[in-house]
Design a protein around this motif. Structure first.
Motif, PDB file in Angstrom:
ATOM      1  N   LYS A 185      85.923  26.298  38.885  1.00 26.32           N
ATOM      2  CA  LYS A 185      86.152  25.682  40.199  1.00 26.32           C
ATOM      3  C   LYS A 185      84.981  25.900  41.146  1.00 26.32           C
ATOM      4  O   LYS A 185      84.647  25.058  41.964  1.00 26.32           O
ATOM      5  CB  LYS A 185      87.424  26.271  40.821  1.00 26.32           C
ATOM      6  N   GLY A 186      84.330  27.058  41.030  1.00 24.72           N
ATOM      7  CA  GLY A 186      83.237  27.370  41.922  1.00 24.72           C
ATOM      8  C   GLY A 186      81.878  27.096  41.306  1.00 24.72           C
ATOM      9  O   GLY A 186      81.696  27.213  40.095  1.00 24.72           O
ATOM     10  N   LEU A 187      80.925  26.768  42.174  1.00 23.08           N
ATOM     11  CA  LEU A 187      79.572  26.451  41.719  1.00 23.08           C
ATOM     12  C   LEU A 187      78.878  27.691  41.163  1.00 23.08           C
ATOM     13  O   LEU A 187      78.211  27.629  40.117  1.00 23.08           O
ATOM     14  CB  LEU A 187      78.768  25.863  42.884  1.00 23.08           C
ATOM     15  N   GLU A 188      79.019  28.825  41.845  1.00 19.60           N
ATOM     16  CA  GLU A 188      78.324  30.044  41.415  1.00 19.60           C
ATOM     17  C   GLU A 188      78.807  30.514  40.041  1.00 19.60           C
ATOM     18  O   GLU A 188      78.009  30.945  39.207  1.00 19.60           O
ATOM     19  CB  GLU A 188      78.537  31.156  42.456  1.00 19.60           C
ATOM     20  N   ASP A 189      80.134  30.443  39.814  1.00 19.16           N
ATOM     21  CA  ASP A 189      80.662  30.844  38.508  1.00 19.16           C
ATOM     22  C   ASP A 189      80.125  29.972  37.390  1.00 19.16           C
ATOM     23  O   ASP A 189      79.758  30.452  36.303  1.00 19.16           O
ATOM     24  CB  ASP A 189      82.195  30.779  38.527  1.00 19.16           C
ATOM     25  N   LEU A 190      80.041  28.654  37.663  1.00 19.51           N
ATOM     26  CA  LEU A 190      79.522  27.724  36.642  1.00 19.51           C
ATOM     27  C   LEU A 190      78.060  28.015  36.358  1.00 19.51           C
ATOM     28  O   LEU A 190      77.630  28.059  35.194  1.00 19.51           O
ATOM     29  CB  LEU A 190      79.711  26.277  37.116  1.00 19.51           C
ATOM     30  N   GLU A 191      77.288  28.195  37.461  1.00 19.01           N
ATOM     31  CA  GLU A 191      75.864  28.461  37.270  1.00 19.01           C
ATOM     32  C   GLU A 191      75.645  29.773  36.505  1.00 19.01           C
ATOM     33  O   GLU A 191      74.734  29.873  35.668  1.00 19.01           O
ATOM     34  CB  GLU A 191      75.166  28.511  38.631  1.00 19.01           C
ATOM     35  N   GLY A 192      76.433  30.783  36.786  1.00 20.72           N
ATOM     36  CA  GLY A 192      76.319  32.059  36.072  1.00 20.72           C
ATOM     37  C   GLY A 192      76.621  31.901  34.589  1.00 20.72           C
ATOM     38  O   GLY A 192      75.945  32.494  33.739  1.00 20.72           O
ATOM     39  N   TYR A 193      77.648  31.123  34.327  1.00 21.92           N
ATOM     40  CA  TYR A 193      78.020  30.892  32.924  1.00 21.92           C
ATOM     41  C   TYR A 193      76.912  30.152  32.191  1.00 21.92           C
ATOM     42  O   TYR A 193      76.504  30.517  31.089  1.00 21.92           O
ATOM     43  CB  TYR A 193      79.321  30.106  32.872  1.00 21.92           C
ATOM     44  N   LEU A 194      76.423  29.090  32.827  1.00 15.71           N
ATOM     45  CA  LEU A 194      75.391  28.277  32.167  1.00 15.71           C
ATOM     46  C   LEU A 194      74.104  29.066  31.970  1.00 15.71           C
ATOM     47  O   LEU A 194      73.383  28.873  30.981  1.00 15.71           O
ATOM     48  CB  LEU A 194      75.115  27.014  33.011  1.00 15.71           C
ATOM     49  N   ALA A 195      73.789  29.952  32.906  1.00 12.87           N
ATOM     50  CA  ALA A 195      72.544  30.725  32.801  1.00 12.87           C
ATOM     51  C   ALA A 195      72.570  31.679  31.620  1.00 12.87           C
ATOM     52  O   ALA A 195      71.517  32.041  31.062  1.00 12.87           O
ATOM     53  CB  ALA A 195      72.318  31.489  34.099  1.00 12.87           C
ATOM     54  N   LYS A 196      73.752  32.115  31.233  1.00 10.83           N
ATOM     55  CA  LYS A 196      73.876  33.067  30.127  1.00 10.83           C
ATOM     56  C   LYS A 196      73.825  32.402  28.751  1.00 10.83           C
ATOM     57  O   LYS A 196      73.662  33.084  27.737  1.00 10.83           O
ATOM     58  CB  LYS A 196      75.194  33.836  30.254  1.00 10.83           C
ATOM     59  N   LEU A 197      73.961  31.072  28.725  1.00  9.44           N
ATOM     60  CA  LEU A 197      73.946  30.373  27.428  1.00  9.44           C
ATOM     61  C   LEU A 197      72.519  30.345  26.874  1.00  9.44           C
ATOM     62  O   LEU A 197      71.566  30.066  27.605  1.00  9.44           O
ATOM     63  CB  LEU A 197      74.466  28.943  27.581  1.00  9.44           C
ATOM     64  N   PRO A 198      72.347  30.619  25.570  1.00 12.91           N
ATOM     65  CA  PRO A 198      71.001  30.572  24.954  1.00 12.91           C
ATOM     66  C   PRO A 198      70.535  29.141  24.763  1.00 12.91           C
ATOM     67  O   PRO A 198      71.332  28.229  24.629  1.00 12.91           O
ATOM     68  CB  PRO A 198      71.206  31.275  23.618  1.00 12.91           C
ATOM     69  N   VAL A 199      69.215  28.950  24.748  1.00 11.32           N
ATOM     70  CA  VAL A 199      68.631  27.630  24.489  1.00 11.32           C
ATOM     71  C   VAL A 199      68.506  27.490  22.973  1.00 11.32           C
ATOM     72  O   VAL A 199      67.524  27.922  22.382  1.00 11.32           O
ATOM     73  CB  VAL A 199      67.258  27.477  25.176  1.00 11.32           C
ATOM     74  N   VAL A 200      69.495  26.905  22.372  1.00 12.10           N
ATOM     75  CA  VAL A 200      69.483  26.752  20.895  1.00 12.10           C
ATOM     76  C   VAL A 200      69.566  25.317  20.451  1.00 12.10           C
ATOM     77  O   VAL A 200      69.130  24.961  19.368  1.00 12.10           O
ATOM     78  CB  VAL A 200      70.665  27.549  20.269  1.00 12.10           C
ATOM     79  N   LEU A 201      70.106  24.498  21.306  1.00  8.08           N
ATOM     80  CA  LEU A 201      70.314  23.115  20.873  1.00  8.08           C
ATOM     81  C   LEU A 201      69.011  22.364  20.682  1.00  8.08           C
ATOM     82  O   LEU A 201      68.909  21.465  19.858  1.00  8.08           O
ATOM     83  CB  LEU A 201      71.181  22.377  21.910  1.00  8.08           C
ATOM     84  N   SER A 202      67.954  22.718  21.364  1.00  7.67           N
ATOM     85  CA  SER A 202      66.683  22.002  21.260  1.00  7.67           C
ATOM     86  C   SER A 202      65.921  22.375  20.005  1.00  7.67           C
ATOM     87  O   SER A 202      64.947  21.738  19.661  1.00  7.67           O
ATOM     88  CB  SER A 202      65.803  22.299  22.479  1.00  7.67           C
ATOM     89  N   ASN A 203      66.362  23.404  19.309  1.00  5.63           N
ATOM     90  CA  ASN A 203      65.653  23.824  18.087  1.00  5.63           C
ATOM     91  C   ASN A 203      66.196  23.173  16.835  1.00  5.63           C
ATOM     92  O   ASN A 203      65.764  23.459  15.741  1.00  5.63           O
ATOM     93  CB  ASN A 203      65.755  25.349  17.912  1.00  5.63           C
ATOM     94  N   LYS A 204      67.207  22.332  16.997  1.00  4.66           N
ATOM     95  CA  LYS A 204      67.828  21.734  15.822  1.00  4.66           C
ATOM     96  C   LYS A 204      68.125  20.275  16.083  1.00  4.66           C
ATOM     97  O   LYS A 204      68.832  19.954  17.018  1.00  4.66           O
ATOM     98  CB  LYS A 204      69.097  22.487  15.491  1.00  4.66           C
ATOM     99  N   ALA A 205      67.528  19.417  15.270  1.00  6.63           N
ATOM    100  CA  ALA A 205      67.772  17.995  15.418  1.00  6.63           C
ATOM    101  C   ALA A 205      69.054  17.622  14.698  1.00  6.63           C
ATOM    102  O   ALA A 205      69.516  18.320  13.806  1.00  6.63           O
ATOM    103  CB  ALA A 205      66.605  17.193  14.850  1.00  6.63           C
ATOM    104  N   LYS A 206      69.642  16.532  15.128  1.00  7.78           N
ATOM    105  CA  LYS A 206      70.872  16.060  14.518  1.00  7.78           C
ATOM    106  C   LYS A 206      70.663  15.795  13.040  1.00  7.78           C
ATOM    107  O   LYS A 206      69.723  15.118  12.661  1.00  7.78           O
ATOM    108  CB  LYS A 206      71.344  14.798  15.234  1.00  7.78           C
TER     109      LYS A 206
END
Length: 355
Positions: free
Chosen positions: A295-316
């Motif tokens: 519901k809150g912007l800060e909680d969402l941003e905190g969650y997203l910041a903790k996610l690793p960047v992995v999707l760009s290393n693997k093509a479909k």
């Protein structure tokens, strides 16, 4: 108020009782400090009844003003002359005389006759003493003036004799608030027990004279205050309606403000999600569920910041981690047109191709 006594019938025990009761009531009731006006038009009556009235007048705490309206004879003359202020109309007259015997002696014991004569002599002497007190003359002088006769005095002669103070004039009437009495009405009265109804105008005048209470002015003032109160009430109702309208507007604006704030927050949440998706931290397919979960912007941003960047290393469709996504010439042109670097565009493309 109505502080007037009329003596127009023969003075008897009954009339004396009624007059004394009126004097007592007026001396103890409302306006007891105001003068009593006693109007006299009477041929006289009982000497004993007269003394009853004189005693009531003498012990009355308030002033009693007497007015002779035609005749003040015998016992009525003493009552009239006992007033604190004594006014007489121009054509009125006063008559004084000795006490008259009213008993016819027939075959009565001499001792009884002598006893009654003695009582009459006492009444006669007391009457002369009362007249002397009221006139300033000596009892012997008055006795000599009335010996064997009725002494009739005109208005001027009554004043000179000391039985009256002044002839009733318009100025005196106004000064002492004396009524303009209809003499025929007064002469036609049979008893002081007959009550005369006070008119509305007389009541208003009496209130003003006796209590300095201007009923007409008070009524006008009350009407003005009532009109002002009605106006203020209408103004209050109008202000209440305006206040209700303003409250509704404020509540509407507050609701709109909250809605706009929610829109801004949602827009920022979407922007944060899109940025994270572009960086390959989260797939676009879970956007709706993710936005609802936070519901809150800060909680969402905190969650997203903790996610690793992995999707760009693997093509479909590629089993090799870290496979590089290449852009076509059309995609490069699109990225340039959008103002996005080719590297970021590649990351977005890779995230979209990855399940």
């Amino acid at each position: 108020m109505y502080r007037e006594i009329y003596i127009t019938a023969d003075i008897s025990k009954e009339t004396a009782t009624d007059i004394v009761a009126q004097i007592k009531a007026m001396s103890e009731g409302i306006g007891a400090n105001q003068p009593i006006k006693m109007y006299v038009n009477c041929f006289g009556g009982s000497a004993t009844a007269m003394f009853t009235i004189l005693d009531a007048m003498a012990t009355c705490p308030c002033e009693i003003i007497t007015v002779n309206l035609g005749e003040a004879d015998s016992a009525a003359a003493l009552i009239f002359s006992a007033g604190s202020k004594r006014f007489i109309t121009e054509n009125s007259r006063v008559m004084i005389h000795e006490v008259r015997l009213s008993t016819l002696y027939s075959a009565e014991p001499l001792s009884q006759i002598e006893a009654e004569l003695k009582e009459f002599q006492i009444l006669n002497d007391n009457m002369f003493k009362a007249l002397a007190k009221n006139t300033g003359k000596k009892p012997e002088e008055i006795k000599a003036d009335v010996f064997g006769k009725d002494l009739y005095l005109s208005a001027e002669e009554a004043i000179e004799y000391g039985l009256a103070d002044a002839i009733l004039t318009t100025e005196i009437k106004e000064k002492y608030s004396l009524k303009k009495v209809d003499l025929e009405t007064v002469r036609g009265s049979k008893t002081t027990k007959e009550k005369r109804m006070i008119t509305k105008e007389e009541a208003i005048k009496a209130l003003k004279n006796d209590f300095d209470m201007d009923v007409v002015a008070i009524k006008a003032d009350n009407e003005a205050k009532t009109a002002e109160l009605t106006s203020l009430k209408a103004e209050k109702e109008q202000l209440t309606a305006s206040n209700t309208e303003l409250t509704t507007k404020v509540e509407t604006l507050e609701a709109e403000k909250v809605a706009e704030a929610a829109k801004v927050v949602n827009a920022k949440k979407e922007a944060a999600f899109d940025k994270a998706a572009g960086e390959g931290r989260i797939p676009l397919a879970v956007k709706e569920e993710t936005l609802k979960a936070f519901k809150g912007l800060e909680d969402l941003e905190g969650y997203l910041a903790k996610l690793p960047v992995v999707l760009s290393n693997k093509a479909k469709g590629s089993s090799e981690p870290g496979a590089v996504v290449e852009l076509t010439e059309t995609e490069k042109a699109t990225a340039k047109k959008m103002g996005v670097s080719e590297e970021d565009f590649k990351k977005t493309k890779a995230a979209q191709q990855t399940k």
